[in-house]
Design an enzyme around this catalytic site. Structure first.
Site, mmCIF file in Angstrom:
data_model
loop_
_atom_site.group_PDB
_atom_site.id
_atom_site.type_symbol
_atom_site.label_atom_id
_atom_site.label_comp_id
_atom_site.label_asym_id
_atom_site.label_seq_id
_atom_site.Cartn_x
_atom_site.Cartn_y
_atom_site.Cartn_z
ATOM 1 N N GLY A 70 34.955 31.990 -21.008
ATOM 2 C CA GLY A 70 34.040 31.005 -20.448
ATOM 3 C C GLY A 70 34.744 29.708 -20.079
ATOM 4 N N SER A 71 35.675 29.263 -20.918
ATOM 5 C CA SER A 71 36.353 27.991 -20.673
ATOM 6 C C SER A 71 37.120 28.036 -19.353
ATOM 7 C CB SER A 71 37.321 27.664 -21.814
ATOM 8 O OG SER A 71 36.622 27.544 -23.028
ATOM 9 N N ASN A 151 24.515 25.137 -26.075
ATOM 10 C CA ASN A 151 25.090 25.937 -27.158
ATOM 11 C C ASN A 151 24.791 25.384 -28.539
ATOM 12 O OD1 ASN A 151 26.922 24.038 -25.750
ATOM 13 N ND2 ASN A 151 28.248 24.386 -27.508
ATOM 14 N N GLN A 179 25.825 30.744 -22.764
ATOM 15 C CA GLN A 179 24.825 30.989 -23.816
ATOM 16 C C GLN A 179 23.619 31.764 -23.293
ATOM 17 O OE1 GLN A 179 24.907 30.409 -27.131
ATOM 18 N NE2 GLN A 179 26.941 29.486 -27.056
ATOM 19 N N SER A 199 30.898 34.615 -20.774
ATOM 20 C CA SER A 199 31.931 35.008 -21.720
ATOM 21 C C SER A 199 31.456 36.190 -22.550
ATOM 22 C CB SER A 199 32.250 33.821 -22.627
ATOM 23 O OG SER A 199 33.202 34.199 -23.588
ATOM 24 N N HIS A 201 32.339 37.486 -25.454
ATOM 25 C CA HIS A 201 32.180 37.462 -26.922
ATOM 26 C C HIS A 201 30.894 36.789 -27.381
ATOM 27 C CE1 HIS A 201 33.413 33.268 -28.200
ATOM 28 N NE2 HIS A 201 33.921 33.251 -26.987
ATOM 29 N N THR A 237 48.281 40.248 -15.104
ATOM 30 C CA THR A 237 47.841 41.633 -15.276
ATOM 31 C C THR A 237 46.476 41.646 -15.942
ATOM 32 O OG1 THR A 237 50.129 42.322 -15.462
ATOM 33 C CG2 THR A 237 48.461 43.859 -16.282
ATOM 34 N N CYS A 324 33.695 23.974 -31.561
ATOM 35 C CA CYS A 324 34.759 23.142 -31.025
ATOM 36 C C CYS A 324 34.805 21.773 -31.680
ATOM 37 C CB CYS A 324 34.578 22.979 -29.520
ATOM 38 S SG CYS A 324 34.071 24.509 -28.752
HETATM 39 C C1 PLP Z 1 31.449 29.496 -25.981
HETATM 40 C C2 PLP Z 1 31.130 28.652 -24.829
HETATM 41 C C3 PLP Z 1 32.090 28.381 -23.836
HETATM 42 C C4 PLP Z 1 33.521 28.829 -23.957
HETATM 43 O O1 PLP Z 1 33.666 30.206 -23.807
HETATM 44 P P1 PLP Z 1 35.029 30.882 -24.304
HETATM 45 O O2 PLP Z 1 34.949 32.288 -23.819
HETATM 46 O O3 PLP Z 1 35.033 30.802 -25.789
HETATM 47 O O4 PLP Z 1 36.153 30.137 -23.674
HETATM 48 C C5 PLP Z 1 31.710 27.622 -22.748
HETATM 49 N N1 PLP Z 1 30.459 27.162 -22.628
HETATM 50 C C6 PLP Z 1 29.505 27.409 -23.546
HETATM 51 C C7 PLP Z 1 28.129 26.885 -23.333
HETATM 52 C C8 PLP Z 1 29.817 28.160 -24.687
HETATM 53 O O5 PLP Z 1 28.872 28.379 -25.590
#
Ligand code: PLP
Length: 395
Positions: A70-71, A151, A179, A199, A201, A237, A324
């Protein structure tokens, strides 16, 4: 009893996602750029996954770019929009005061490069309106970036309405949907979204893999330079197994969305009802427009870190807000944005549920949180001063 209630930080992988990834590690280990059969098999599963993701989001496969999470997707979306804007002399960006740091810190960089960023206030209820966005749009606005759901406090933003406003005003619209995807309905077409980050996870997929959706015609700038992977927009890759796991998890989450939303929000409401009687506390976030799995409270006279550690001793795993900011002593920018003083912001607790959460776990968590809050308050000199009237209560 161990009760994992930190699903907004990350989730347990689903069996379907693991089952989809295992054969990729064992049998489809080729490099998708290789011309031999093993490479082409890897390419095939990669493109299958891309098609699956596109279908779940209402997008076309050639609008899906795989990233490291996500980042990275947030960074690339914002930097790209900045470059597009700068070329036309447009350097005004609209966002909210409670975005994720992946968005806020990228915007800070653009500010240093001469962009003007407007942070819309989110108010005590913790949300914004499309009207606020509309009023803020100027001739030189090159991007509106607002998250789909917060989040920390779980507010769901009116993304479809914001998207409509942006489309009418011809301003690029990005949403950090990390989220939201897999938890609430998200459709880039119906919601007029130009760019979207997600993202894996956060919806029972693997860590370290995400997606940037960019609508056809939106020209992306590279963050990672190198080979021509991802149609030249993201070198390196491909994380083939990760991408396959992401697609499997997203498909599962999308198919089960309605059932899970119902089930999880019922448990959420049970948890909220169990914690509301704790005196001198407040439920944060939008009361009506709230993520199915989010519960977020501030307890006066409590220090968030001590609360988390003591809860953990009883097996209840929560968070003070965002993963974070844990570990830093700064209060959450989200809680300051909704108007809490530092003292209250420090006493926060976020409990986030998933489809694996049970009623038994919720009832246990309610009992533990109530007891632990009472115990910590009994030991606190500040609390004693408040009870005796020497210091006023805030909540
Ligand atoms: C977790 C999160 C991210 C970051 O995602 P990652 O895959 O951990 O880099 C960005 N934005 C929100 C709102 C999140 O909850």
């Amino acid at each position: 009893m161990q009760v994992y209630l930190d699903n907004a930080s990350t989730t347990k992988m689903s069996k379907a996602a693991i089952a989809a990834m295992t054969p990729v590690f064992e049998e489809v280990y080729g490099n998708p750029s290789s011309l031999h059969t093993m490479g082409q098999r890897a390419k095939e599963v990669l493109e299958e996954a891309r098609a699956t993701v596109a279908k779940c989001l209402g997008a076309n496969a050639n609008e899906i770019y795989f990233t490291s999470g996500g980042s990275e997707a947030d960074n690339q979306a914002i930097v790209s929009a900045g470059k597009i804007g700068a070329r036309k002399g447009k350097k005004h960006i609209i966002t909210t005061a409670f975005e994720h740091h992946a968005v806020l810190h990228t915007l800070k960089k653009l500010e240093q490069e001469g962009f003007e960023v407007e942070y819309l206030p989110v108010g005590r209820a913790g949300n914004i309106t499309a009207k606020q966005v509309e009023a803020a749009i100027r001739e030189d606005t090159c991007l509106v970036t607002t998250m789909i759901a917060n989040n920390e406090i779980g507010s769901i933003l009116p993304i479809a309405e914001i998207g409509k406003v942006c489309r009418e005003k011809k301003v690029l619209f990005h949403t950090d949907a990390v989220q939201g995807v897999g938890h609430i309905p998200v459709n880039v077409d119906e919601m007029n979204i130009d760019m979207l980050s997600l993202s894996a996870h956060k919806f029972h997929g693997p860590k370290g893999v995400g997606v940037l959706y960019a609508k056809k015609g939106v020209v992306l700038s590279n963050i990672i330079e190198g080979g021509a992977q991802e149609r030249g927009k993201r070198a390196g890759t491909e994380n083939v197994a990760g991408v396959v796991g992401l697609a499997a998890a997203l498909k599962e989450a999308t198919e089960g969305l309605e059932v899970n939303m119902k089930k999880i929000s019922a448990l959420r409401d049970r948890l909220i009802a169990g914690l509301l009687p704790i005196p001198h506390s407040v439920l944060n976030g939008d009361k009506n427009s709230r993520l199915p799995g989010n519960v977020h409270f501030c307890f006066e006279g409590i220090e968030g870190e001590s609360l988390l550690l003591l809860l953990d001793e009883y097996g209840v795993e929560g968070s003070s807000g965002s993963a974070c900011t844990s570990g830093s002593l700064d209060p959450s920018h989200v809680l300051l944005a909704i108007g809490h003083p530092h003292e209250i912001a420090h006493g926060s607790l976020r409990l986030t549920l998933s489809e694996y959460t049970t009623e038994k776990e919720i009832d246990y968590a309610i009992e533990v949180v109530r007891n632990v809050v009472e115990r910590l308050r009994a030991m606190s000199p500040i609390w004693r001063d408040k009870v005796s009237g020497k210091k006023p209560f805030i909540l």
